[in-house]
Design a protein around this motif. Structure first.
Motif, short mmCIF file in Angstrom:
data_model
loop_
_atom_site.label_atom_id
_atom_site.label_comp_id
_atom_site.label_asym_id
_atom_site.label_seq_id
_atom_site.Cartn_x
_atom_site.Cartn_y
_atom_site.Cartn_z
N PHE A 1 0.83 -1.21 0.00
CA PHE A 1 0.00 0.00 0.00
C PHE A 1 0.86 1.25 0.00
CE2 PHE A 1 -3.62 -2.67 1.38
CZ PHE A 1 -4.60 -2.14 0.55
N ALA A 2 1.92 1.26 0.82
CA ALA A 2 2.81 2.43 0.86
C ALA A 2 3.51 2.63 -0.48
CB ALA A 2 3.82 2.27 1.98
N LEU A 3 3.94 1.54 -1.11
CA LEU A 3 4.59 1.63 -2.42
C LEU A 3 3.63 2.18 -3.47
CD1 LEU A 3 7.14 1.06 -4.08
CD2 LEU A 3 6.24 -1.25 -4.49
N LYS A 4 2.37 1.72 -3.41
CA LYS A 4 1.36 2.22 -4.35
C LYS A 4 1.15 3.72 -4.16
CE LYS A 4 -3.61 2.27 -4.93
NZ LYS A 4 -4.90 1.82 -4.37
N ILE A 5 1.03 4.18 -2.91
CA ILE A 5 0.80 5.60 -2.66
C ILE A 5 2.01 6.42 -3.11
CG2 ILE A 5 0.42 7.31 -0.84
CD1 ILE A 5 -1.07 5.12 0.72
N SER A 6 3.22 5.88 -2.92
CA SER A 6 4.43 6.63 -3.29
C SER A 6 4.54 6.84 -4.79
CB SER A 6 5.67 5.91 -2.77
OG SER A 6 5.91 4.71 -3.50
N LEU A 7 3.85 6.03 -5.59
CA LEU A 7 3.89 6.14 -7.05
C LEU A 7 2.69 6.89 -7.61
CD1 LEU A 7 5.10 2.51 -7.86
CD2 LEU A 7 6.47 4.61 -7.92
N ALA A 8 1.86 7.45 -6.73
CA ALA A 8 0.67 8.19 -7.15
C ALA A 8 0.96 9.69 -7.15
CB ALA A 8 -0.50 7.86 -6.23
N ASP A 9 -0.02 10.45 -7.59
CA ASP A 9 0.07 11.91 -7.58
C ASP A 9 -0.78 12.47 -6.44
OD1 ASP A 9 1.69 12.46 -9.94
OD2 ASP A 9 0.01 11.64 -11.08
N LEU A 10 -0.40 13.65 -5.98
CA LEU A 10 -1.18 14.33 -4.95
C LEU A 10 -2.52 14.79 -5.54
CD1 LEU A 10 -1.22 15.50 -2.04
CD2 LEU A 10 -0.23 17.59 -3.01
N ALA A 11 -3.59 14.60 -4.78
CA ALA A 11 -4.92 15.00 -5.24
C ALA A 11 -5.68 15.64 -4.09
CB ALA A 11 -5.69 13.78 -5.77
N LEU A 12 -6.53 16.61 -4.44
CA LEU A 12 -7.34 17.31 -3.43
C LEU A 12 -8.62 16.53 -3.20
CD1 LEU A 12 -6.83 20.99 -4.62
CD2 LEU A 12 -5.66 19.79 -2.77
N ARG A 13 -8.49 15.43 -2.50
CA ARG A 13 -9.63 14.59 -2.17
C ARG A 13 -9.28 13.75 -0.96
NH1 ARG A 13 -9.56 9.79 -6.79
NH2 ARG A 13 -7.83 8.62 -5.86
N VAL A 14 -10.15 12.86 -0.59
CA VAL A 14 -9.90 11.94 0.52
C VAL A 14 -10.01 10.52 -0.01
CG1 VAL A 14 -10.65 11.17 2.80
CG2 VAL A 14 -10.81 13.59 2.20
#
Length: 307
Positions: free
Chosen positions: A41-54
């Motif tokens: 899960f942490a690896l997946k989040i680290s490869l994503a972009d910042l978004a203004l949502r939850v």
């Protein structure tokens, strides 16, 4: 009879393999659930972009037109870590703090462990109890207690002022010295116990033989005691170094604003900036960095058990 014995041997080997798997399966499941899944899960989040949502990050797997799965990986979070001075300095500061804290624990803990190992058996249990006693109290409470001792109007300054040793309270809180005091105070038992386990097994006859051959005490220590105790030294050092490099509570409570250890930077990214992709990248790089010390600790702890 030979055929029956061969069948029996195969059955015994198969049963032995099944028994081994039954023993290995619980820790493997624990590792899978509490390490590999959170790491994924942490690896997946680290490869994503910042978004203004939850939650504040984009999906790396999306459905495009024609029901095609699209994979979007952002490696910019990792590039950002190695181009921004804040993260480089925080990693270096954490490394320096953990290294010197480990060195101080070794310099204090080695004589303590040696004295306990050479004490009478009846006294060893009492001395070990004194070393283990702090673990009966919450880690957070111990840090708060140390804060009450070293603050400007705390116990230490009050005693020094009463005996006339100082004329003004010492400024220890919110300094690097307070961070070192907190880490050494909290992690010293992790250094003493592995060293004691190694030194207690040391054959006294080797020391007596070296002394009989004319070696002075300092040479006996350098050429016999210290080399034989190296597994305990390395195991204790890793037990202090690994948690100290990611320490968050002690720098936050005792250190000043300039004590930017990586644990504190990680907290700020997650809960202050809410930049989960960058924070996840920081944690992944930090975990990869710790893989080396953890492997060294595992090697020498197994070696210590075998001896």
């Amino acid at each position: 009879m030979s055929g029956a014995s061969a069948v029996g041997a195969r059955i015994a080997r198969r049963a032995s393999r099944h028994a081994r798997w039954l023993i290995i399966l619980p820790p493997l499941m624990y590792l899978f659930v509490f390490f590999l899944i959170p790491f994924a899960f942490a690896l997946k989040i680290s490869l994503a972009d910042l978004a203004l949502r939850v939650p504040p990050f984009t999906d790396i797997l999306t459905m495009s037109h024609g029901d095609h799965i699209r994979l979007s990986l952002n490696l910019g979070n990792y590039r950002y870590l190695f181009t921004d001075d804040l993260y480089i300095l925080s990693y270096l500061y954490s490394l320096r703090t953990a290294f010197f804290s480990t060195l101080i624990c070794l310099l204090i803990g080695y004589p303590m462990a040696y004295a306990i190992a050479r004490a009478p058996k009846s006294t060893q249990n009492v001395l070990l109890l004194v070393i283990i006693l702090p673990f009966w109290t919450s880690f957070l409470l111990r840090v708060y207690a140390l804060e009450g001792i070293i603050q400007e109007h705390g116990l230490l300054n009050s005693l020094l002022l009463r005996f006339g040793l100082i004329h003004h309270p010492l400024q220890i809180m919110q300094t690097t010295l307070a961070v070192y005091l907190g880490i050494v105070y909290s992690y010293l038992p992790f250094m003493v116990l592995p060293l004691f386990a190694t030194l207690e097994k040391l054959d006294i006859a080797l020391l007596e033989a070296a002394a009989d051959l004319g070696s002075p005490p300092w040479r006996v220590f350098l050429e016999v005691t210290l080399p034989l105790s190296m597994p305990g030294v390395i195991a204790g050092s890793m037990l202090v170094f690994i948690p100290a490099i990611g320490e968050f509570v002690i720098p936050s409570l005792l250190g000043g604003p300039n004590n930017l250890m990586i644990g504190r930077v990680l907290w700020d990214e997650f809960f202050g900036n809410r930049d989960w992709p960058v924070a996840a990248a920081v944690s992944i790089v930090f975990l990869v960095f710790l893989a080396g010390p953890i492997a060294v600790y595992q090697h020498y702890s197994v070696k210590q058990i075998e001896t």
